[in-house]
Design a protein around this motif. Structure first.
Motif: not given
Length: 389
Positions: A213, A217, A235-236, A239-240, A242-243
């Motif tokens: 991440i 970032s 960024i997408r 997000e993936e 992180s999930r």
């Protein structure tokens, strides 16, 4: 007279012999429960003689005082936190000696003492010696008083028969207590091992994911002005990731493994390339690995790649997975700055997992870092650290 397990009695202890147990625990003992309230009914035989002989008030008062003294000794065995068990049993024998001249039912005290003795000592030999002493005391007094044959039988021989039978149940109780203790220790070790496993897995999962991440970032921040479209893509992906990290944390807590070794190697290649590290991956993806072995190697790849990205300052990294001589061998090597000989939490956790499966882990950090893990391909029963044989 039934068997009378009297729980965890000791002849001495650090606790006061007058300190009572909590009332709500007295009859929850796993050895006797509510049984002491039933066994005390046999004290009624002590009053058969005065009833049949129409004893006077003096005898009744003496017998009542003896019964009260017995009840104090009897319930003290169950209600006192650390009873002096042999002293209580000796008191019962003394009551038998004192009351035998005036009440033939005093043999009841000898029987109670003999019934409880095996549960109050640690060995069968000690129990038999004590029973012999009780029988001898009853026999000598009976002969001196010239009691009837039946009274002599109930004072000398019957207590020994009851006590000898109870030695078997006492030994079983001691074994049950040892089994319960061993079971509690195993349960404790299992809880400790599970906490350590969760700690290792969370360290590996979050350490790897947070590193990715951070990399993505930083990359998105550099691209946001000159290439907004790619920055949005990064960024997408953050997000993936992180999930997925949330799902991995849940899997780690439940003890499951998620994607498998092949997927982890592919993810490792992507992570290293994102960090600007050239990757050479030579892995036999068709190798059949036991589930536990695959899980351990998966976490090892994740931890090793995280260390390369975070600390190695490497320009190239190679990953090799091969089978040789009945074992699988994983090697991860980078051309970075190497490292200190000490082991951090991640490497220590990795080594513990590998050794639990009978494998070995070596690290060479003189010129870059080369991490080599060898695991036997046969199924191995995991070792529990700290277990008692």
């Amino acid at each position: 007279m039934p068997l009378m397990p009297v729980g965890r009695m000791t002849t001495r202890g650090s606790a006061s012999p007058f300190k009572l147990k909590a009332w709500n625990t007295i009859f929850k003992d796993k050895d006797h429960g509510w049984s002491p309230l039933l066994w005390v009914i046999y004290l009624g035989f002590f009053f058969v003689d005065p009833v049949l002989s129409h004893a006077g008030l003096r005898i009744w008062l003496l017998d009542t005082a003896g019964a009260v003294a017995f009840l104090i000794l009897y319930f003290g065995l169950f209600m006192v936190e650390c009873p002096l068990a042999l002293l209580h049993i000796g008191g019962m024998v003394v009551l038998g000696v004192l009351y035998q001249p005036i009440n033939g039912g005093a043999c009841t005290f000898f029987i109670y003492a003999a019934a409880m003795l095996p549960f109050s000592v640690e060995t069968q030999t000690t129990a038999f010696l004590g029973l012999a002493a009780i029988g001898a005391i009853g026999a000598v007094e009976g002969l001196l008083l010239h009691v009837s044959g039946w009274t002599l039988f109930y004072s000398a021989l019957f207590p020994v028969i009851i006590g000898a039978g109870n030695t078997f149940f006492a030994e079983r109780n001691r074994m049950n207590r040892k089994l319960r203790k061993a079971s509690e220790e195993i349960e404790h070790l299992a809880k400790v091992a599970e906490r350590e496993r969760i700690a290792r897995d969370l360290h590996d999962v979050l350490g790897h994911t947070l590193s990715v991440i951070t990399l993505k970032s930083e990359l998105a921040g550099k691209l946001i002005d000159r290439d907004p479209k790619r920055a949005g893509k990064e960024i997408r992906e953050v997000e993936e990731i992180s999930r997925q990290a949330l799902s991995d944390v849940r899997d780690a807590i439940r003890g499951y493994r998620s994607k498998g070794l092949a997927a982890e190697l592919a993810q490792a290649k992507c992570t290293l390339e994102t960090a600007g590290v050239a990757v050479h991956c030579d892995a036999s993806t068709n190798m059949k690995l036991p589930a536990m072995h695959e899980g351990v190697l998966t976490m090892a790849v994740r931890e090793a790649v995280t260390n390369v990205v975070r600390h190695a300052q490497a320009h190239a990294c190679s990953l090799r997975l091969e089978q040789q001589n009945g074992s699988c061998r994983l090697e991860i090597e980078d051309d970075g700055r190497g490292g200190s000989p000490g082991e951090g939490n991640g490497l220590r956790g990795m080594r513990e997992r590998v050794e639990m499966l009978g494998g070995t882990l070596t690290r060479d950090s003189h010129a870059g870092t080369r991490l080599t893990i060898t695991l036997p391909l046969k199924e191995v029963t995991p070792k529990i650290e700290g277990s008692v044989n």
